[in-house]
Structure formats: structure tokens, C-alpha cells
Write an enzyme that holds these catalytic residues in place. Structure first.
Site, PDB file in Angstrom:
ATOM      1  N   LYS A  91      -3.341   6.031   4.692  1.00 33.03           N
ATOM      2  CA  LYS A  91      -3.694   7.409   4.342  1.00 33.03           C
ATOM      3  C   LYS A  91      -2.568   8.410   4.593  1.00 33.03           C
ATOM      4  CE  LYS A  91      -6.778   7.367   2.624  1.00 33.03           C
ATOM      5  NZ  LYS A  91      -6.852   6.826   1.218  1.00 33.03           N
ATOM      6  N   GLY A 127       0.123   8.504   2.181  1.00 35.03           N
ATOM      7  CA  GLY A 127       0.860   8.600   0.932  1.00 35.03           C
ATOM      8  C   GLY A 127       1.287   7.261   0.373  1.00 35.03           C
ATOM      9  N   HIS A 155       1.552  -2.077   6.649  1.00 38.91           N
ATOM     10  CA  HIS A 155       1.165  -1.041   7.611  1.00 38.91           C
ATOM     11  C   HIS A 155       1.547  -1.447   9.034  1.00 38.91           C
ATOM     12  CE1 HIS A 155      -0.884   1.317   4.655  1.00 38.91           C
ATOM     13  NE2 HIS A 155      -1.880   0.489   4.466  1.00 38.91           N
ATOM     14  N   ARG A 198       2.871  11.334   7.611  1.00 40.44           N
ATOM     15  CA  ARG A 198       2.074  12.511   7.235  1.00 40.44           C
ATOM     16  C   ARG A 198       1.573  13.179   8.508  1.00 40.44           C
ATOM     17  NH1 ARG A 198      -3.259  12.111   3.258  1.00 40.44           N
ATOM     18  NH2 ARG A 198      -3.249  14.270   2.497  1.00 40.44           N
ATOM     19  N   SER A 243      -8.090  12.444   5.925  1.00 42.55           N
ATOM     20  CA  SER A 243      -8.073  11.473   4.836  1.00 42.55           C
ATOM     21  C   SER A 243      -8.661  10.141   5.297  1.00 42.55           C
ATOM     22  CB  SER A 243      -6.634  11.273   4.345  1.00 42.55           C
ATOM     23  OG  SER A 243      -6.603  10.425   3.224  1.00 42.55           O
ATOM     24  N   ARG A 296      -8.652  10.692  -3.555  1.00 43.23           N
ATOM     25  CA  ARG A 296      -9.638  11.716  -3.221  1.00 43.23           C
ATOM     26  C   ARG A 296      -9.074  13.099  -3.560  1.00 43.23           C
ATOM     27  NH1 ARG A 296     -11.635  15.031   0.922  1.00 43.23           N
ATOM     28  NH2 ARG A 296      -9.727  14.750   2.134  1.00 43.23           N
ATOM     29  N   LYS A 297      -8.141  13.612  -2.744  1.00 44.92           N
ATOM     30  CA  LYS A 297      -7.528  14.924  -3.011  1.00 44.92           C
ATOM     31  C   LYS A 297      -6.009  14.866  -2.987  1.00 44.92           C
ATOM     32  CE  LYS A 297     -11.163  18.087  -1.410  1.00 44.92           C
ATOM     33  NZ  LYS A 297     -11.459  19.209  -0.484  1.00 44.92           N
ATOM     34  N   GLY A 298      -5.455  14.239  -1.961  1.00 45.33           N
ATOM     35  CA  GLY A 298      -3.997  14.166  -1.847  1.00 45.33           C
ATOM     36  C   GLY A 298      -3.333  15.497  -1.576  1.00 45.33           C
TER      37      GLY A 298
END
Length: 346
Positions: free
Chosen positions: A75, A77, A143, A165, A173, A300-302
């Protein structure tokens, strides 16, 4: 050796591996996170259902000097970077129109840049999957924290692109992503429950966390080996996408030519890899490129600053204090993220 003896030998090896894994699993700290089981392995929280995959990856993967690996916490990017990496590297062999209208119409970014722990090593019995068909440079993602990567990656000349992020947007997120699973459909979202998970996040309990340790491992390696690791901030990509795409292309040894600049290739890549463009593709509304995760839940939104729609002032302060702890002590600070002015937003 006959094929039957070979199979028997392989079966014995697999039984031994299974026994060692079960013995190891019993010794590791265990926690639940959004209804899923996690084990603390080598200092990070690994989803139990992929722990075997992680160990197989660590044990058997042989890196090539030309490999390119996208590393990140979930989450932060990852999906966007996968589309950008694929497009930048393939823009000369495949037209941007074809990538946009054919490749991205039929493939989710997680199929184009596959994950070591979720896809490539998903069959524990297949200790060495066949990667011979992958073109060079091979593109992968993970990850896993830097210190837990296979020795073959750390000792090779392969390059790593790391994206981070800010912790507030990362948490929000992550929150919405985890509530989308069928496993959690009966969980009732509330301020109290969010507060509980903020506390867990801050103590390090999240997929492949702790957050600060994960970021710092890659950041410190970037400071020592900037030719091998490119360290990116999600917020910077959103604010100055053209500058960051040029930096990414240079790092991948395929810089944009003067002709490409004149033809607005950079702008075109930004457009076809945009959140909205990818979200509208049918392939990203259906199916599963990663086990147990529906493709639509990757979009979702980013947005930068979306945390302000969900977090209370006290939650935001707790998450922001992650930056004032180990990260600040290590000399790290975000270039583009601005800490919330507590009391000013609410």
C-alpha cells in the site's frame, strides 16, 4: 540414477523441508492482524500462509546482474510502480499504444511484474521455478525487508527500486484494503477499532513491518550504494511525475532520448499508467492476479493526504510520531510529505 529413485530422493527432501518448517513455525512469535495469522520471522511480520514461499525464495533464488527488483511495503505505490517500470522498460520494443490498449487491457500490473513471495515461489514443493522464459532484464517485486533478501540479490549487481509512502496514508490505505477481504466482512469499522489498529501499526504489527525498520533498511543501503538502489517517495512521484520518471529511466539504463522528449513520451507514459486509466481497465475490475486479493481492491483512491478523511487528530499524531522516532534518529525525513498541523485540520 533412475527417475523413480530421483523422485524418491526429492520426496525425502520435501519431507525434511516440511519437518524443518513446522519446527521453525512453532518457535516464532505469532499474532493476528485483520483476521490473518502472522509470524515474526527474522524481525518482520510475515503472513503465515506465505512463510514457506519466503523461505523457498531466500534459499533457492539465483539473481542475475541485470535483474530489476521493485521493493516496497504494501500500500505504498507498488501497483503504480509496476506499471511504470514495465512501460519504461518495454516502450521501445512495444509501442505505448499497444501497451495501453492491449497489454494493460488483459494484464494486471501484478501479472506483468510478479512477486517472489506471492507468485513465483507459491508452490513450496517447486523449490526452483522455471524463469528461463523471462526476458532480460527480468522484472520482479517483493515486500521483504532488505536484510532478509536472498544473499544472491545482495551480492549481485541487480538493481532495486524502493518506494515509500508517509505512514498516515500507508495506514489508511492498508485499513481499507484489509476490510475488503471476505475474511473481514463481519468486522464493523469504528473509531475504536481503527484506534486499536493504529496502535498495532505503531508498534510494528503490519504486513512485512515494522514500518520504520523496513524503510530504514532500504534507505541506509541506498545511501551506501546509490548506483544499486533508487529510493523514491510516493508523494514525490505524485507531485513531480515527469522528473521522477526521468530519474527512473536513467536508473534503469534506458533514458528518454531527445526525440522522445519532443514527442511527449514521458507525458504519455504518465497518462497511460495513471491511477484512473488503470482503474478503468476491465482486467482491474475482475479476477485475481495475487492469491486471495481481487484486482479491484488494488485501486481505491491513490491520493496523497487521504488520511485526513479517516484519522482523528490523536491517531494522526501517533502515526506521525513514527517519523519523530527511529526515522528521525537515523537522519531520515520525507522530502515531500508535510506533517499535519495538529488541531489545524479538525
Amino acid at each position: 540414477m533412475s527417475s523413480s529413485k530421483t523422485r524418491k530422493s526429492t520426496d525425502v527432501e520435501q519431507l525434511e523441508l516440511e519437518a524443518k518448517f513446522k519446527e521453525l513455525e512453532l518457535t516464532l512469535p505469532k499474532q493476528l492482524w485483520f483476521g490473518f495469522s502472522f509470524h515474526n520471522y527474522q524481525g518482520f511480520w510475515c503472513p503465515t500462509f506465505i512463510l514457506k514461499n519466503v523461505i523457498a525464495f531466500q534459499t533457492h533464488f539465483e539473481a542475475q546482474d541485470t535483474d530489476i527488483i521493485l521493493a516496497s511495503l504494501p500500500k505504498t505505490g507498488t501497483t503504480w510502480l509496476k506499471s511504470l517500470l514495465y512501460t519504461i522498460l518495454n516502450r521501445k520494443s512495444t509501442s505505448l499504444h499497444t501497451i495501453s490498449q492491449q497489454v494493460f487491457q488483459t494484464k494486471n500490473p501484478h501479472e506483468l511484474v510478479t512477486s517472489f513471495e506471492f507468485n513465483i515461489y507459491k508452490n513450496f514443493n517447486e523449490t526452483q521455478p522455471d524463469l528461463s522464459d523471462l526476458p532480460s532484464p527480468r522484472l520482479f517485486s517483493t515486500h521483504i525487508p532488505f536484510l532478509s533478501l536472498p544473499d544472491s540479490i545482495k551480492s549481485s549487481k541487480s538493481r532495486i527500486v524502493y518506494v515509500c509512502r508517509n505512514p498516515l496514508d500507508t495506514f489508511v490505505s492498508t485499513w481499507h484494503f484489509n476490510l475488503s477481504f471476505d475474511t473481514n466482512k463481519d468486522m464493523k469499522s469504528s473509531t475504536e477499532m481503527m484506534e486499536e489498529y493504529v496502535d498495532k501499526f505503531c508498534t510494528g504489527l503490519l504486513r512485512f513491518g515494522p514500518y520504520d525498520s523496513h524503510l530504514l533498511e532500504y534507505w541506509k543501503e541506498y545511501l551506501q550504494n546509490p548506483d544499486r538502489i533508487l529510493f523514491l517517495e510516493y508523494e514525490g512521484l505524485k507531485k513531480e511525475p515527469k522528473a521522477h520518471l526521468r530519474k527512473l529511466a536513467d536508473f534503469l539504463s534506458c533514458p528518454f532520448s531527445e526525440e522522445e522528449e519532443n514527442e511527449n513520451v514521458v507525458e504519455e507514459i504518465i497518462k497511460i499508467c495513471s491511477f484512473q486509466s488503470l482503474k478503468e481497465k476491465d482486467v482491474n475490475k475482475n479476477g485475481k492476479a495475487v492469491p486471495i486479493v481481487e484486482n479491484k481492491h488494488f485501486f481505491r483512491k491513490g491520493e496523497v493526504g487521504d488520511w485526513n478523511n479517516d484519522l482523528t487528530a490523536s491517531m494522526a499524531k501517533k502515526l506521525d510520531q513514527l517519523l519523530q522516532g527511529k526515522l528521525k534518529e537515523a537522519g531520515f525525513s520525507f522530502t515531500y510529505y508535510q506533517p499535519p498541523e495538529f488541531g489545524g485540520y479538525y
